[in-house]
Design a protein around this motif. Structure first.
Motif, short mmCIF file in Angstrom:
data_model
loop_
_atom_site.label_atom_id
_atom_site.label_comp_id
_atom_site.label_asym_id
_atom_site.label_seq_id
_atom_site.Cartn_x
_atom_site.Cartn_y
_atom_site.Cartn_z
N LEU A 293 0.84 -1.21 0.00
CA LEU A 293 0.00 0.00 0.00
C LEU A 293 0.87 1.26 0.00
CD1 LEU A 293 -2.84 -1.01 2.49
CD2 LEU A 293 -3.10 -0.54 0.04
N TRP A 294 1.97 1.20 0.76
CA TRP A 294 2.88 2.35 0.79
C TRP A 294 3.53 2.56 -0.59
CZ3 TRP A 294 8.27 2.04 0.06
CH2 TRP A 294 8.95 3.25 0.22
N ARG A 295 3.89 1.47 -1.25
CA ARG A 295 4.47 1.60 -2.60
C ARG A 295 3.49 2.25 -3.57
NH1 ARG A 295 6.86 -3.84 -4.87
NH2 ARG A 295 6.81 -2.51 -6.73
N ARG A 296 2.22 1.90 -3.45
CA ARG A 296 1.22 2.52 -4.33
C ARG A 296 1.11 4.02 -4.02
NH1 ARG A 296 -2.63 -0.73 -7.03
NH2 ARG A 296 -4.10 1.00 -6.80
N LYS B 285 3.61 5.85 -2.73
CA LYS B 285 4.89 6.43 -3.14
C LYS B 285 4.95 6.62 -4.66
CE LYS B 285 9.87 5.44 -2.99
NZ LYS B 285 10.08 5.15 -4.43
N ASP B 286 4.39 5.65 -5.39
CA ASP B 286 4.41 5.72 -6.86
C ASP B 286 3.32 6.62 -7.42
OD1 ASP B 286 6.51 3.98 -6.77
OD2 ASP B 286 5.32 2.20 -7.24
N GLY B 287 2.50 7.19 -6.55
CA GLY B 287 1.46 8.11 -7.00
C GLY B 287 0.23 7.44 -7.58
N ILE B 288 0.10 6.13 -7.41
CA ILE B 288 -1.08 5.43 -7.93
C ILE B 288 -2.30 5.76 -7.10
CG2 ILE B 288 -2.08 3.16 -8.43
CD1 ILE B 288 0.78 2.12 -8.80
N ASP B 289 -2.15 5.71 -5.79
CA ASP B 289 -3.23 6.07 -4.88
C ASP B 289 -2.93 7.43 -4.25
OD1 ASP B 289 -4.35 3.59 -5.39
OD2 ASP B 289 -3.38 2.66 -3.65
N ILE C 102 -8.11 7.78 -2.67
CA ILE C 102 -8.60 7.81 -4.05
C ILE C 102 -7.78 6.76 -4.81
CG2 ILE C 102 -8.91 9.19 -6.13
CD1 ILE C 102 -8.91 11.68 -4.36
N VAL C 103 -8.41 5.64 -5.08
CA VAL C 103 -7.70 4.50 -5.67
C VAL C 103 -7.46 4.77 -7.15
CG1 VAL C 103 -7.75 2.02 -6.12
CG2 VAL C 103 -8.76 2.94 -4.00
N GLY C 104 -6.22 4.57 -7.58
CA GLY C 104 -5.87 4.77 -8.98
C GLY C 104 -5.38 3.48 -9.62
N THR C 105 -4.95 3.59 -10.85
CA THR C 105 -4.41 2.45 -11.58
C THR C 105 -3.14 2.88 -12.31
OG1 THR C 105 -5.70 2.94 -13.58
CG2 THR C 105 -6.70 1.44 -11.95
N ALA C 106 -2.32 1.88 -12.63
CA ALA C 106 -1.13 2.12 -13.43
C ALA C 106 -1.21 1.20 -14.64
CB ALA C 106 0.13 1.84 -12.62
N ARG D 105 -1.33 -3.59 -11.28
CA ARG D 105 -1.44 -2.43 -10.39
C ARG D 105 -2.74 -1.68 -10.69
NH1 ARG D 105 3.76 -1.11 -8.54
NH2 ARG D 105 2.80 0.34 -7.08
N ASP D 106 -3.86 -2.34 -10.43
CA ASP D 106 -5.17 -1.76 -10.70
C ASP D 106 -5.93 -1.60 -9.40
OD1 ASP D 106 -5.67 -4.39 -10.07
OD2 ASP D 106 -6.29 -4.98 -12.09
N GLU D 107 -7.22 -1.32 -9.50
CA GLU D 107 -8.03 -1.11 -8.30
C GLU D 107 -8.13 -2.39 -7.48
OE1 GLU D 107 -11.77 0.66 -9.14
OE2 GLU D 107 -10.91 2.45 -10.08
N ALA D 108 -8.24 -3.54 -8.16
CA ALA D 108 -8.30 -4.81 -7.43
C ALA D 108 -7.02 -5.05 -6.63
CB ALA D 108 -8.55 -5.97 -8.40
N ASP D 109 -5.89 -4.59 -7.13
CA ASP D 109 -4.62 -4.73 -6.43
C ASP D 109 -4.66 -3.97 -5.10
OD1 ASP D 109 -1.71 -5.50 -6.46
OD2 ASP D 109 -1.47 -3.33 -6.37
#
Length: 509
Positions: A184-187, A189-193, A202-206, A212-216
């Motif tokens: 979760l922290w990586r998401r 850090k990577d700006g996905i969430d 705010i859930v994002g996708t890459a 690395r989608d919403e299900a992830d």
């Protein structure tokens, strides 16, 4: 390895059950990801557990001769019934994806988990008989089992089993929490969430990164919350079962309780901190600094006023019951006639008891903190907290190890402790000095200890590398089909088993 197998297996079974009930793909992803780590740990645990059978016969032959008539039944049940059930059904689970009906496939996983828990019970039964021998009579100086039901329902075993399972669940729960927090922290850090002005996720996708989608996000968030809740409840169970064990310990092995508290004199005080040379086992060298009146009495008897006997009171009692010197005989070697020290290592028991409680409480506090800070859907964007969550996986491992070291070393100088109950069997005990194989030299024991430690160390490196590799890889490491360009939902959910090129071992390895 064993606590992680027992705890993580239960959590994987819960995840697959939730997938069956909801049909939510996130639970399927979670099942396959955590299931892969579970399998890696299980395989390594089997490889290392085999050594103990050789250890019994080669290094501890006198011990094996003494306990053999009793241990035969529970250890046979463990090998022929429990482990067979566990390994067989786990194999069916590995190979059964899309080959067994979904409910049947779920059932074989639960059967494997139940088998591992049965296996743990029979091992605990054997160990608890060493702590509190029951259901036997002495025949020619050896205990012979007369009541298998008494052995299987030994109150020491029942209390230890609940305590062990609760500790194992806390290990599996911390494993989930730490790895899920990191992802979760990586998401973040990577700006996905991201988070809104109210701190809600705010859930994002890459799109360019497989998986690395919403299900992830759902996989990691639900895994973290599931692990945190199980960790909190497991600690509550550990506390309750630990209290039961402490009261039994007061009755069955009072010297262990006194050493755990560095209690040289009778009293009711629980030592929060004792300073001095605990390693000397000399009461003149230790001084209680912080004590809480009544707590030791509560641990031992459930009230706040009963005085718990101290080391100085117990040593004469042990000497009167069991003698002051080891018997003369070949089985004692050069220790024949040596004076017996009935006090176990005060340093090991005192700090082992506190490390067990302290790290267990630390893991529970971390889980409670995780439940609070993730209530809005994600973790804080703090690298420090992420590293702390990963290192926190070690806390319940340390607590489990410290508890076992305390339990085993606390009954010294006995390898089979005497039963002081009114119903106890006179003479059913064995000194550790008499348990070692007479033909094995100290040098040979040291060589085997160093050799096996090196082998275990190599296996540990392999296991850690495998777990770290697949944990870092995320769900895609267990479901490589997520990285394909196929959009067929049925193929994705099935794990690609309808693909001609699919390897039946892909999920397992």
């Amino acid at each position: 390895m064993v606590p992680l197998t027992l705890g993580l297996g239960l959590l994987v079974a819960v995840m697959q059950t939730l997938w069956m009930r909801t049909g939510n793909e996130a639970w399927l992803r979670a099942t396959k990801f955590w299931g892969k780590l579970y399998l890696i740990n299980f395989i390594m645990g089997v490889a290392t557990g085999i050594v103990q059978e050789f250890q019994f016969g080669m290094a501890w032959s006198e011990y094996s001769r003494f306990v053999g008539d009793v241990f035969g039944a529970p250890l046979a049940m463990e090998a022929l019934l429990a482990f067979f059930l566990e390994s067989t059904f786990l194999g069916l689970w590995i190979f059964g994806w899309d080959r067994l009906r979904p409910r049947l496939h779920l059932g074989v996983l639960w059967a494997a988990v139940v088998g591992s828990w049965f296996s743990a019970y029979f091992i605990i039964v054997a160990n608890s008989w060493m702590q509190h021998p029951v259901g036997v009579e002495l025949v020619d100086g050896r205990p012979v089992m007369t009541d298998v039901w008494a052995v299987l329902t030994n109150n020491t075993a029942l209390a230890a089993y609940g305590h062990t399972l609760a500790g194992a669940v806390s290990v599996g729960a911390a494993f989930l929490l730490g790895i899920a927090w990191h992802h979760l922290w990586r998401r973040r850090k990577d700006g996905i969430d991201t988070v809104d002005e109210n701190g809600r996720v705010i859930v994002g996708t890459a799109p360019d990164v497989p998986g690395r989608d919403e299900a992830d996000h759902t996989v990691w968030f639900r895994s973290l919350r599931l692990g945190a809740w199980f960790a909190v409840f497991a600690f509550a169970a550990v506390a309750v079962t630990g209290d039961i064990q402490a009261k039994l310990m007061y009755e069955q092995q009072p010297m262990k309780m006194a050493s755990a508290e560095a209690a040289c004199h009778d009293g009711t005080e629980f030592s929060v901190l004792t300073v001095g040379n605990l390693d000397s086992n000399d009461c003149a060298d230790v001084t209680p600094v912080i004590e809480v009146p009544g707590v030791l009495s509560f641990l031992a008897k459930g009230d706040f006023s009963t005085e718990v006997p101290g080391v100085n009171s117990l040593i004469p009692e042990y000497q009167e019951k069991y003698g002051t010197h080891l018997p003369e005989g070949e089985m004692y070697g050069d220790r024949s006639g040596a004076e017996i020290d009935y006090q176990p290592s005060m340093f090991v028991t005192y700090w082992g008891f506190r490390l067990m409680i302290g790290f267990g409480a630390l893991a529970a506090a971390a889980a409670a903190f995780a439940l609070v800070v993730t209530r809005k859907g994600t973790v804080p964007r703090s690298a420090f907290l992420s590293r702390l969550a990963l290192w926190g996986i070690a806390a319940p491992f340390i607590a489990n190890s410290a508890g076992w070291i305390f339990t085993e070393m606390g009954r010294q100088p006995f390898v089979v402790a005497p039963n002081p109950d009114a119903s106890g069997i006179d003479g059913v005990f064995l000194y550790t000095a008499a348990a070692v194989s007479p033909s094995v030299s100290p040098g040979e024991l040291l060589f085997s200890l160093i050799s096996l430690t090196l082998v275990y160390g190599v296996l540990m490196v392999f296991e850690l590398r495998l777990i770290i590799r697949y944990a870092r890889g995320g769900v895609v490491s267990a479901m490589p089909e997520l990285g394909s360009r196929r959009t067929d939902s049925r193929a994705r959910l099935s794990g690609g088993a309808d693909d001609e090129d699919s390897d039946v071992l892909a999920f397992a390895y």
